[in-house]
Scaffold this motif. Structure first.
Motif, PDB file in Angstrom:
ATOM      1  N   THR A  43       0.819  -1.214   0.000  1.00  0.00           N
ATOM      2  CA  THR A  43       0.000   0.000   0.000  1.00  0.00           C
ATOM      3  C   THR A  43       0.854   1.267   0.000  1.00  0.00           C
ATOM      4  OG1 THR A  43      -0.117  -0.043   2.412  1.00  0.00           O
ATOM      5  CG2 THR A  43      -1.882  -1.163   1.208  1.00  0.00           C
ATOM      6  N   ASP A  44       2.136   1.148  -0.328  1.00  0.00           N
ATOM      7  CA  ASP A  44       3.031   2.297  -0.358  1.00  0.00           C
ATOM      8  C   ASP A  44       3.536   2.562  -1.773  1.00  0.00           C
ATOM      9  OD1 ASP A  44       2.973   2.809   2.409  1.00  0.00           O
ATOM     10  OD2 ASP A  44       4.435   1.213   2.770  1.00  0.00           O
ATOM     11  N   LEU A  45       3.510   3.831  -2.161  1.00  0.00           N
ATOM     12  CA  LEU A  45       4.090   4.272  -3.429  1.00  0.00           C
ATOM     13  C   LEU A  45       5.338   5.078  -3.084  1.00  0.00           C
ATOM     14  CD1 LEU A  45       4.002   4.833  -6.513  1.00  0.00           C
ATOM     15  CD2 LEU A  45       2.476   6.757  -6.018  1.00  0.00           C
ATOM     16  N   PHE A  46       6.512   4.496  -3.345  1.00  0.00           N
ATOM     17  CA  PHE A  46       7.772   5.155  -3.006  1.00  0.00           C
ATOM     18  C   PHE A  46       8.234   6.040  -4.164  1.00  0.00           C
ATOM     19  CE2 PHE A  46       7.759   1.636  -0.004  1.00  0.00           C
ATOM     20  CZ  PHE A  46       8.186   2.272   1.152  1.00  0.00           C
ATOM     21  N   VAL A  47       8.651   7.266  -3.818  1.00  0.00           N
ATOM     22  CA  VAL A  47       8.999   8.264  -4.826  1.00  0.00           C
ATOM     23  C   VAL A  47      10.267   9.000  -4.419  1.00  0.00           C
ATOM     24  CG1 VAL A  47       6.576   8.626  -5.455  1.00  0.00           C
ATOM     25  CG2 VAL A  47       7.622  10.034  -3.666  1.00  0.00           C
ATOM     26  N   ARG A  48      10.791   9.769  -5.371  1.00  0.00           N
ATOM     27  CA  ARG A  48      11.869  10.717  -5.072  1.00  0.00           C
ATOM     28  C   ARG A  48      11.567  12.012  -5.820  1.00  0.00           C
ATOM     29  NH1 ARG A  48      15.223   6.962  -8.197  1.00  0.00           N
ATOM     30  NH2 ARG A  48      15.410   7.705 -10.348  1.00  0.00           N
ATOM     31  N   ALA A  49      12.114  13.105  -5.326  1.00  0.00           N
ATOM     32  CA  ALA A  49      11.907  14.389  -5.988  1.00  0.00           C
ATOM     33  C   ALA A  49      12.599  14.376  -7.353  1.00  0.00           C
ATOM     34  CB  ALA A  49      12.459  15.522  -5.127  1.00  0.00           C
ATOM     35  N   SER A  50      11.998  15.090  -8.322  1.00  0.00           N
ATOM     36  CA  SER A  50      12.524  15.084  -9.682  1.00  0.00           C
ATOM     37  C   SER A  50      12.354  16.459 -10.306  1.00  0.00           C
ATOM     38  CB  SER A  50      11.791  14.026 -10.517  1.00  0.00           C
ATOM     39  OG  SER A  50      12.180  14.091 -11.876  1.00  0.00           O
TER      40      SER A  50
END
Length: 817
Positions: A539-546
């Motif tokens: 249930t987690d969507l892992f992201v990074r700044a872009s």
């Protein structure tokens, strides 16, 4: 707030009504109580229930609490004295801050606390043992409090309940839940006094009935506040006064909006959807040459992010805040001096509520600017301004209480202790939405909770209640009590995934269906950032700044339709040329050429145009009944077109018109609009579509048939959908009259398809349809036709190409040959 003392001819006139400590506090501020605040105090002293309708900034909250403050100052006492119920967690937090200030300045030993879903568990436990004198909460949290065995002790001494912004939930399912909670509280505390507050109520008597025990309007006093200063509202136009043909966001005005932000101290920029809020924030940030602090606020952001930006606005550290309906209500920020509405307002009541956020004071003029996205939206904005000038608010529609909500409430009552069926029915009858509930239907609700219904009775997990030999009902097993408290609630969001950075920091949530379209490396706007997907884990969507370009999250939340009173005003604008002098020249030209090439319909007429365009045949109906009704009708009409051999290719709609298109011309539109479409095709379509399944999923969760949460874990949206779809298929086959199928059908008819407006549209079509055959697209068809092929576009860069295409289409439509 109160009046300046200088405005009171006899400053001591109100002194007998107030305790010295309270009167001294007013005097120290240079204020005097307003008439409606004293009227509310008088009603309290007579033991009367009261509904206060007063303009934003009139001191409604103080009026609601003033009797409590005086009572506790006169007779200090421990225990819960007053409950305050608000529709928003943020509003409860804001009221706590604003209420604590006068209490502390008066030096009174009154404890004020909040209790919402965000309150820590240890504080919740302590509040039940040692409650504050004033508790601020929401309908859902109140219902959970009532599910505890000690609720009778907790609420036994309750004197008053204050319901703020009552218009925001009284007519919906949250209002049903709160009305049932009121009935239970009245039984636990027979002397309880009920108070409701609102700034925008068009039918006060209906709200008096909702608030009153047994819907007895005579038991509720109506207190009306004095009118506030007239708001200064303008409609922003492009510098060349050429309003775009298409679009609904007002993005063309980014530079102009930025200049307004630079000129004002604090600006709130309201958007009708969360996706639009993210897009507008990015546009403003790009145009922000002075690098002013700008924030964003909507319901999908994390609680930490929302509280942080709320505090920043309160402290004057932000110059502009892009927001949604999450800030429609009550949050009191005195330094806000401008409100901007991006896109059409959709209703006069909602617009007034939003405008009231600027200069949150009765005697100071609020300043607001509306930014229409296209020419129809200009007419809607003008209609909203006229409605406000005329004091016309949007109509409120009360309907019988929902059965899934009743099931949830009955289960909550059972968690608190055994109950008699007859006594519970009497209690439920005292709640206005359920005053007409039959004993037979109530029995069916109990049977549903007892075993899930005929088709599900073999499964132990649906046997939540049991009936004793003496007719007493009790919870069948203690595990169902924990299950209820973990899953109770009325707001059913689309399945969500948490958006997190790699270090675990949560930014907020996005709908699961949107996340399912993403792959590693994809980018999207969220929380004012461009985020790149790294991976999806459960249930987690892992992201990074872009720094890459991005698309916008598409949220499932309900789409606001233009209110019926604004729709009526727009219809009158079309045919009343005497009004046109107030419109910009390009809007006047647009309507004039429409009248020359086709017709401008009378308010009671339904104009239907047919014409060829790019090897397709189009039919456009201008009904102004709102997007939901038009979407439903589009589905039904294209099915009829298929049966008639007209080879439909699709349809598009907005709040103003519906356009269907296919490979064959439509010689007789009237045949497609016959009212029996609601008896035949409508039923078949709803039952065969995902609409009913979606509605069933919601009522199954509200009614307790399916759990969203288990101890230590949360079901994914896919798991919940799989469970409800499986049960739905079983019930459709073996028990089509199941209680929850009936509840789902009612939801699908009213909320998802807007069947009431759909029926009015079809009735009007039979009597007043005017069919005009044209050789090409008409001026009024341009805003809806330009959407064809663009309905699902989610990228933020699509609007430029939309505008280019609209201008090309408009050039063809505006030729007079």
């Amino acid at each position: 707030m109160a009046r300046p003392l200088s405005e009171v001819t006899d400053a001591q006139a109100c002194a007998p009504a107030l305790l010295p400590v309270v009167a001294d506090w007013f005097a120290a501020k240079g204020w005097a109580p307003r008439r409606h605040q004293l009227d509310m105090l008088a009603a309290a002293r007579r033991g009367r229930n009261a509904l206060l309708v007063a303009a934003t900034g009139a001191g409604k909250t103080l009026a609601g609490f003033l009797p409590t403050i005086i009572d506790l100052a006169q007779t200090p006492a421990d225990g819960l004295h007053t409950l305050y119920v608000s529709p928003l967690k943020a509003l409860a937090v804001d009221v706590q801050r604003n209420l604590l200030t006068p209490i502390e300045e008066m030096g009174l030993p009154i404890r004020v606390e909040t209790r919402t879903g965000d309150t820590p568990a240890d504080r919740k436990a302590r509040q039940r043992v040692r409650p504050p004198q004033i508790l601020l909460t929401t309908p859902e949290s109140l219902s959970l409090l009532l599910s505890h065995e000690d609720s009778a002790f907790l609420f036994a001494g309750l004197k008053t309940i204050v319901i703020d912004e009552v218009h925001a939930f009284a007519t919906g399912k949250r209002g049903d839940l709160l009305s049932l909670a009121l009935a239970r509280l009245q039984k636990l505390a027979p002397g309880l006094r009920r108070v409701a507050l609102s700034a925008t109520v068009s039918d006060p008597e209906a709200y008096q009935g909702w608030l009153a025990p047994h819907a007895d309007v005579e038991t509720v006093d109506l207190v009306l506040g004095d009118p506030g200063a007239e708001a200064e509202i303008a409609i922003m136009l492009p510098e060349d006064e050429r309003i775009p043909w298409s679009g609904h966001s007002g993005r063309w005005a980014t530079e102009n909006v930025m200049r307004e932000i630079e000129r004002h101290k604090t600006t709130l920029i309201f958007c009708n959807t969360r996706s639009l809020a993210e897009l507008i924030f990015q546009d403003l940030w790009t145009a922000n040459e002075q690098h002013l602090p700008i924030g964003i606020h909507h319901g999908s952001l994390s609680i930490e992010a929302r509280r942080k930006v709320e505090a920043a606005v309160s402290d004057g550290r932000i110059r502009a805040l892009v927001c949604t309906a999450s800030l429609d209500l009550g949050v009191d920020w005195g330094d806000v001096d401008l409100v901007i509405q991006m896109g059409a307002p959709k209703g006069s009541s909602r617009l007034l509520q939003r405008i009231g956020r600027a200069n949150h004071r009765l005697d100071e003029q609020s300043q607001a600017i509306l930014v229409p996205g296209n020419r129809f939206e200009y007419l809607e904005a003008r209609a909203a301004l006229d409605a406000i000038d005329d004091g016309e608010l949007d109509p409120e529609i009360f309907r019988p209480g929902a059965l899934d909500v009743l099931a949830q409430h009955v289960m909550a009552a059972a968690c608190a202790g055994p109950f008699s069926e007859a006594e519970m029915l009497d209690e439920v009858h005292s709640a206005a939405p359920y005053a007409g509930l039959s004993a037979e239907l109530f029995g069916q609700v109990l049977s549903y909770i007892e075993n899930g219904g005929y088709s599900l009775r073999a499964y132990d997990r649906f046997r939540r209640l049991s009936r004793e030999a003496d007719g007493t009902w009790r919870v069948a097993h203690p595990r169902f009590i924990q299950q209820h408290r973990m899953n109770a609630g009325i707001i059913v969001d689309a399945p969500l995934l948490d958006v997190r950075f790699r270090n675990g920091r949560k930014l907020g949530t996005v709908e699961e269906y949107f996340a399912s379209t993403l792959s590693p490396g994809d980018t999207f706007y969220f929380a004012g950032l461009v985020l790149e997907v790294e991976r999806i884990d459960g249930t987690d969507l892992f992201v990074r700044a872009s720094s890459k370009s991005a698309r916008i999250p598409t949220y499932v939340g309900a789409r606001m339709a233009m209110s019926t009173n604004l729709a009526d005003r727009v219809r009158h604008f079309l045919c009343d040329r005497s009004q046109w002098s107030r419109f910009p020249e390009d809007v006047r030209d647009w309507l004039d050429v429409q009248g020359y090439r086709s017709i401008l319909p009378q308010p009671d007429q339904l104009l239907v145009e047919t014409f060829p365009h790019e090897h397709r045949h189009y039919m456009v109906a201008y009904s102004f009944e709102g997007w939901n009704a038009h979407q439903s009708l589009g589905m039904l009409i294209t099915r009829r077109m298929e049966s008639a051999g007209l080879k439909p290719l699709g349809f598009v709609s907005n709040d103003y018109a519906l356009a269907c298109y296919g490979l064959e011309p439509i010689p007789d539109p009237a045949a497609l609009f016959s009212p029996d479409i609601l008896e035949d095709e409508f039923v078949e379509w709803v039952q065969g579509s995902n609409l009913l399944k979606r509605a069933f999923r919601e009522v199954a969760m509200i009614g307790g048939l399916v759990e969203r949460h288990h101890p230590g874990k949360r079901k994914t949206g896919k798991q919940v959908t799989f469970s409800t779809d499986l049960i739905y298929d079983v019930l459709r086959r073996y028990e089509p009259d199941h209680l929850l199928l009936r509840a789902a059908w009612e939801d699908a008819r009213t909320r998802l398809t807007d069947v009431g407006r759909l029926a009015r549209l079809l009735d009007r079509a039979q009597e007043t349809m005017v069919h005009v055959e044209l050789d090409r697209v008409s001026p009024m068809a341009v805003p809806v036709l330009v959407i064809v092929g663009r309905e699902a576009t989610s990228t933020g860069h699509s609007e430029d190409s939309l505008l280019i295409e609209a201008e090309s289409l408009a050039a063809m439509a505006m030729r007079r040959d």
